[in-house]
Design an enzyme around this catalytic site. Sequence first.
Site, PDB file in Angstrom:
ATOM      1  N   GLU A 173       5.128-127.843 -77.661  1.00  0.00           N
ATOM      2  CA  GLU A 173       5.112-129.262 -78.024  1.00  0.00           C
ATOM      3  C   GLU A 173       6.352-129.546 -78.874  1.00  0.00           C
ATOM      4  OE1 GLU A 173       0.383-130.372 -78.092  1.00  0.00           O
ATOM      5  OE2 GLU A 173       1.150-129.156 -79.727  1.00  0.00           O
ATOM      6  N   HIS A 231       6.173-126.624 -81.461  1.00  0.00           N
ATOM      7  CA  HIS A 231       4.860-125.978 -81.565  1.00  0.00           C
ATOM      8  C   HIS A 231       4.645-125.050 -80.382  1.00  0.00           C
ATOM      9  CE1 HIS A 231       0.228-126.274 -81.704  1.00  0.00           C
ATOM     10  NE2 HIS A 231       0.639-125.323 -82.505  1.00  0.00           N
ATOM     11  N   ASN A 233      -4.156-129.944 -79.713  1.00  0.00           N
ATOM     12  CA  ASN A 233      -5.220-129.786 -80.702  1.00  0.00           C
ATOM     13  C   ASN A 233      -5.998-131.085 -80.911  1.00  0.00           C
ATOM     14  OD1 ASN A 233      -4.491-127.183 -80.908  1.00  0.00           O
ATOM     15  ND2 ASN A 233      -3.676-127.289 -82.989  1.00  0.00           N
TER      16      ASN A 233
END
Length: 587
Positions: free
Chosen positions: A456, A444, A494
């Site tokens: 990530e 990510h 997130n």
Amino acid sequence: MSIEIRTVGVIGCGTMGSGICEVCARAGFDVVFMEPTDELVAAGHDRIRRSVERAVARAKMEPEAAEELLERISSTTTLDGLAGCDLVFEAVPEQLGLKKDVFAALDEVAKEEAIFATNTSSLPVIDMAVATKRPSRVVGFHFFNPAQVMKLVELVHTVATEEQVIESARRFAEGLGKVPVPCRDRAGFIANLLLFPYLNSAVRMFEAGYATREDIDAAMTLGCGHPMGPLALLDLIGLDSGYEICEALYRQWRDSQAAPAPLLKQYVTAGYLGRKSGRGFYRYEKPESSKIVDAAAGAELHDGAPVGTVGIVGTGLMAAGIAEVVAKAGHDVVLRGRSEASIKKAKGATAKSLVRAVDKGKLDRAEAEAILDRITTTLEFSDLAECDLVVEAVAESLDVKAAVFQELDAAVKPDAVLATTTSSLSVIDLAGATTRPDKVLGLHFFNPAPIMKLVEVVRTVATSDEVEERASGWIRSLGKHPVRCRDRAGFIVNFLLFPYLNDAVRMHEEGYGKPEDIDAAMKLGCAHPMGPFELLDIVGLDVTYAILNSLHEEFRERRYAPAPLLEHMVRAGYLGRKSGRGFYTYA
Ligand SMILES: NC(=O)c1ccc[n+]([C@@H]2O[C@H](COP(=O)([O-])OP(=O)(O)OC[C@H]3O[C@@H](n4cnc5c(N)ncnc54)[C@H](O)[C@@H]3O)[C@@H](O)[C@H]2O)c1
């Protein structure tokens, strides 16, 4: 009853009290602090002296000014010693009973017109006010840590506070060079009500073994530009204060998300209070030191099979950015798109970004050309056959991505690793579309990929250790910072960020604060580079809405369900900067 403030009293000279003494003395006020014993008084003076010496060493203060400042601060071991003060702050530990007792006793000896200010982070100011015979002269005056540095003061009025008292406190705050933001009296005010559920979630995440403390902290500093990660910040705040604040938030809101994570209680009980005791989530050189002595070393570069040619599927913003990063690191890149036009656009975006780097003097022209030459493009999956690793960055739809993984699985050599850049889908769903789930993982990247350091690295239940190691090492070789986590909605950033943004929307929706005030509180109180509403407008309200929905679907917690206001704004087409209107309006 108006009062001219000349002498300031401070009860408790710990982390915050010592900072408050320093700030007030720096602004020219005479300050008397009170600690219950001679040893604690000496420790208080020491704390202030060390901080002032640090300021001198960093050339932030002249040595003479430092001497004068220290001379303005005296001390006492009894509340009688504060009888002459015009304004008295209390900064004793975050326990309501203690604070009420302190104010009740002070009330007996203080001048009739003196103003009492509590530095509580989360307790009801009214409860302390009614413990005195002067409830109209009691305010909340919430400094942020370190008080010497942070500009924000939340100025809290209760239903009983006199207008003139608020006005005196506001002027006093401005005289200290602070920015007062007015708040009504409710647990957490603005900043802590937004900050602590976020910090508490980070503790739970660590406690669950979802990611290491270093990775959680790095994710939030590198992914969101926060000055500190949540666990390092709790160490700075003090785990005992953190625990009490969560406890107070829970008492007021009865929201299980605010209830202190069990690990926090264990640490506090063990005496691991953070920096002040030399040990919290991290270990420090000695009590009150900021030097961490047990930091884990960064991931080593992998020594497995080297990654040669890298495939990228997709032609959007992320694909173009990742192609640039990968080619810059010396890999040959094969970029696969669905049409000549989209491929051209993607390569054009990479070229433009490289030109910007050349213009800024960050890259020379020949280098930029060589990077661009390393990127070849194709319409065919079969041209990815020889890639060692393929990064998928197509539209955020499970059907679309799963179809790409199926194609990749058939086209690319069997030992190649397949990675997805998804920010909200389950990686295991994509792994399931292949015959090599052990070689599938999430990478990510953050937007803009050439600039953002964080990646990530997401492993599923099926990803092999070797593939995870190799991918982390490869990310590091790109000059990026890998953080490892498992496959669940939101990953690290997130999961921690979006519920916080949602909380801010709810706070505004309830009429507690305007976007400008809430943004100011988070920037000035927590040194965030942007307030939540500024960030929401940049991220896009539709994107936020979708991410919150995916978090809610996974965890089924009320906190993740998008605030009704957010949903209505999305329906109205107020999507943020991209539509010209979100929480703010753009030209
Ligand atoms: N730490 C933070 O980041 C932060 C930020 C803003 C506000 N606050 C609030 O400030 C207050 C103080 O927190 P802290 O972090 O400075 O705690 P701390 O533990 O560092 O300091 C508390 C001090 O109060 C003294 N004390 C205890 N009982 C006393 C008494 N009866 N009379 C006089 N002194 C007494 C202790 O000796 C200690 O020095 C709390 O209400 C906290 O919620 C903390």
